[in-house]
Design a protein around this motif. Structure first.
Motif, PDB file in Angstrom:
ATOM      1  N   PHE A 148       0.406  -1.510   0.273  1.00 39.53           N
ATOM      2  CA  PHE A 148       0.408   0.198  -0.282  1.00 39.53           C
ATOM      3  C   PHE A 148       1.534   1.343   0.560  1.00 39.53           C
ATOM      4  CE2 PHE A 148      -2.616  -4.026   2.216  1.00 39.53           C
ATOM      5  CZ  PHE A 148      -3.430  -3.359   1.154  1.00 39.53           C
ATOM      6  N   SER A 149       0.770   2.033  -0.927  1.00 38.81           N
ATOM      7  CA  SER A 149       2.070   2.879  -1.245  1.00 38.81           C
ATOM      8  C   SER A 149       1.774   4.527  -0.930  1.00 38.81           C
ATOM      9  CB  SER A 149       2.820   2.929  -3.371  1.00 38.81           C
ATOM     10  OG  SER A 149       1.386   3.146  -3.608  1.00 38.81           O
ATOM     11  N   GLU A 150      -0.228   4.696  -1.021  1.00 37.39           N
ATOM     12  CA  GLU A 150      -0.338   6.251  -0.181  1.00 37.39           C
ATOM     13  C   GLU A 150      -0.201   6.487   1.237  1.00 37.39           C
ATOM     14  OE1 GLU A 150      -0.979   7.240  -2.504  1.00 37.39           O
ATOM     15  OE2 GLU A 150      -2.121   6.986  -4.720  1.00 37.39           O
ATOM     16  N   GLU A 151      -0.053   7.050   1.714  1.00 37.84           N
ATOM     17  CA  GLU A 151      -0.137   8.221   2.885  1.00 37.84           C
ATOM     18  C   GLU A 151      -1.154   7.666   3.914  1.00 37.84           C
ATOM     19  OE1 GLU A 151       2.995   8.070   4.210  1.00 37.84           O
ATOM     20  OE2 GLU A 151       4.052   8.563   1.920  1.00 37.84           O
ATOM     21  N   GLN A 152      -1.994   7.459   2.831  1.00 39.06           N
ATOM     22  CA  GLN A 152      -3.708   6.839   3.887  1.00 39.06           C
ATOM     23  C   GLN A 152      -3.608   5.352   4.570  1.00 39.06           C
ATOM     24  OE1 GLN A 152      -3.495   8.781   1.163  1.00 39.06           O
ATOM     25  NE2 GLN A 152      -3.653  10.659   2.325  1.00 39.06           N
ATOM     26  N   ASN A 153      -4.638   5.661   5.589  1.00 40.25           N
ATOM     27  CA  ASN A 153      -4.821   4.652   5.995  1.00 40.25           C
ATOM     28  C   ASN A 153      -5.132   2.952   5.631  1.00 40.25           C
ATOM     29  OD1 ASN A 153      -3.371   5.369   8.889  1.00 40.25           O
ATOM     30  ND2 ASN A 153      -4.659   5.499  10.037  1.00 40.25           N
ATOM     31  N   LEU A 154      -4.927   1.817   5.762  1.00 41.19           N
ATOM     32  CA  LEU A 154      -5.791   1.552   5.002  1.00 41.19           C
ATOM     33  C   LEU A 154      -6.009  -0.950   5.447  1.00 41.19           C
ATOM     34  CD1 LEU A 154      -6.007   0.284   0.795  1.00 41.19           C
ATOM     35  CD2 LEU A 154      -5.652  -1.628   2.645  1.00 41.19           C
ATOM     36  N   ARG A 155      -7.757  -0.427   5.909  1.00 40.44           N
ATOM     37  CA  ARG A 155      -7.589  -1.499   6.781  1.00 40.44           C
ATOM     38  C   ARG A 155      -7.940  -3.080   6.297  1.00 40.44           C
ATOM     39  NH1 ARG A 155     -11.691   2.666   8.987  1.00 40.44           N
ATOM     40  NH2 ARG A 155     -10.632   4.055  10.158  1.00 40.44           N
ATOM     41  N   LEU A 156      -7.849  -3.891   6.459  1.00 33.59           N
ATOM     42  CA  LEU A 156      -8.858  -5.324   5.635  1.00 33.59           C
ATOM     43  C   LEU A 156      -9.216  -5.785   6.761  1.00 33.59           C
ATOM     44  CD1 LEU A 156      -6.269  -4.901   3.868  1.00 33.59           C
ATOM     45  CD2 LEU A 156      -5.437  -7.590   3.866  1.00 33.59           C
ATOM     46  N   LYS A 157     -10.558  -5.956   6.474  1.00 31.73           N
ATOM     47  CA  LYS A 157     -11.605  -6.807   7.444  1.00 31.73           C
ATOM     48  C   LYS A 157     -11.667  -7.828   8.042  1.00 31.73           C
ATOM     49  CE  LYS A 157     -14.007  -3.144   9.126  1.00 31.73           C
ATOM     50  NZ  LYS A 157     -14.421  -2.176  10.077  1.00 31.73           N
ATOM     51  N   GLU A 158     -11.769  -8.201   8.982  1.00 29.25           N
ATOM     52  CA  GLU A 158     -12.057  -9.791   9.182  1.00 29.25           C
ATOM     53  C   GLU A 158     -13.422 -10.271   8.618  1.00 29.25           C
ATOM     54  OE1 GLU A 158     -11.190 -13.330  10.851  1.00 29.25           O
ATOM     55  OE2 GLU A 158      -9.940 -12.277  10.614  1.00 29.25           O
ATOM     56  N   GLU A 159     -13.635 -11.349   8.021  1.00 25.73           N
ATOM     57  CA  GLU A 159     -14.587 -11.671   7.882  1.00 25.73           C
ATOM     58  C   GLU A 159     -15.986 -10.695   7.578  1.00 25.73           C
ATOM     59  OE1 GLU A 159     -15.047 -14.554   7.174  1.00 25.73           O
ATOM     60  OE2 GLU A 159     -13.752 -16.218   7.863  1.00 25.73           O
ATOM     61  N   ASP A 160     -15.573 -10.177   6.749  1.00 20.17           N
ATOM     62  CA  ASP A 160     -16.442  -9.662   6.638  1.00 20.17           C
ATOM     63  C   ASP A 160     -17.668  -9.476   5.776  1.00 20.17           C
ATOM     64  OD1 ASP A 160     -17.603  -6.413   5.141  1.00 20.17           O
ATOM     65  OD2 ASP A 160     -16.984  -5.463   6.996  1.00 20.17           O
ATOM     66  N   GLY A 161     -19.253  -9.298   6.255  1.00 21.87           N
ATOM     67  CA  GLY A 161     -20.118 -10.211   5.630  1.00 21.87           C
ATOM     68  C   GLY A 161     -20.724  -9.362   4.099  1.00 21.87           C
ATOM     69  N   ALA A 162     -20.332  -8.136   3.871  1.00 19.89           N
ATOM     70  CA  ALA A 162     -20.201  -7.019   3.230  1.00 19.89           C
ATOM     71  C   ALA A 162     -19.966  -8.538   1.263  1.00 19.89           C
ATOM     72  CB  ALA A 162     -19.693  -6.263   2.899  1.00 19.89           C
ATOM     73  N   ALA A 163     -18.078  -9.022   1.453  1.00 18.22           N
ATOM     74  CA  ALA A 163     -17.535  -9.695   0.602  1.00 18.22           C
ATOM     75  C   ALA A 163     -18.085 -11.089   0.594  1.00 18.22           C
ATOM     76  CB  ALA A 163     -16.187  -9.935   0.635  1.00 18.22           C
ATOM     77  N   ALA A 164     -18.155 -11.665  -0.754  1.00 14.35           N
ATOM     78  CA  ALA A 164     -18.502 -12.898  -1.221  1.00 14.35           C
ATOM     79  C   ALA A 164     -17.167 -13.897   0.078  1.00 14.35           C
ATOM     80  CB  ALA A 164     -18.012 -13.864  -1.973  1.00 14.35           C
TER      81      ALA A 164
END
Length: 208
Positions: A148-164
């Motif tokens: 992740f090359s930008e300065e902003q934060n990036l979150r990986l969500k655990e077992e999020d129901g919005a994804a298949a």
């Protein structure tokens, strides 16, 4: 009568070592098929069903990716090719459509796509904190490092129901992991992971 037998003998000799072509006039093998092949009810001489490696669910012969970077190609086990090039994933078109939470993101890992053979992929194109709930296109043993090359934060969500289910992440945390500014996440795909056994991206390590 002798002449007829001689002709039949010569024909047998000519065809006994011939190459047969289907949809081709110039066969390069004993049986050369220009097109797809379908196999059904394949039984050996003892009456035992024969299992073919490299056969699809529709009984079509094909190259098979077995996971963990291995391919069965013409009965030979090969390592899947990888490049030393850094792959790229631009999130800006997705952000314009979905906003700051991105679900089922294609990392362009499929056959013929730009990151098919890349193991290191630079992620860019976001100017605020982004949530990722899942990445599509995973197959067993596929391993990638997302930078992740930008300065902003990036979150990986655990077992999020919005994804298949098969696109979701299993992280090292209970709800999410956060890369604060530039950093990386190393992932591997397990096709049997998850309580449903549908597969998940497993976080191996990350630099917050």
């Amino acid at each position: 009568m002798i002449r007829k037998l001689l002709v039949l003998f010569l024909l047998f000799q000519a065809t006994g070592f011939a190459q047969i072509g289907i949809n081709t006039n110039t066969p390069d093998a004993t049986l050369d098929v220009n097109g797809t092949v379908r196999v059904e009810n394949l039984i050996d001489a003892s009456g035992v069903a024969v299992s073919l490696t490299g056969i699809s669910s529709a009984n079509r012969l094909s190259r098979t990716t077995t996971g963990a970077g291995l391919i069965v190609n013409e009965n030979t086990l090969e390592l899947a090719p990888v490049t030393r090039n850094i792959g790229e994933l631009d999130l800006s078109p997705l952000i314009a459509v979905e906003g700051t939470t991105l679900n089922n993101v294609s990392a362009l890992l499929g056959v013929g796509e730009s990151n098919e053979a890349s193991t290191f992929i630079r992620v860019y194109g976001y100017s605020s904190t982004i949530n990722l709930t899942g990445i599509s296109g995973g197959f067993h043993g596929r391993r990638i490092t997302l930078y992740f090359s930008e300065e902003q934060n990036l979150r990986l969500k655990e077992e999020d129901g919005a994804a298949a289910p098969e696109n979701r992440f299993v992280t090292l945390a209970t709800s999410q992991i956060t890369v604060s500014g530039t950093g990386f996440v190393e992932l591997v795909y397990d096709a049997t992971a998850g309580v449903d056994g549908l597969g998940r991206w497993l976080v191996l390590k990350f630099r917050p």
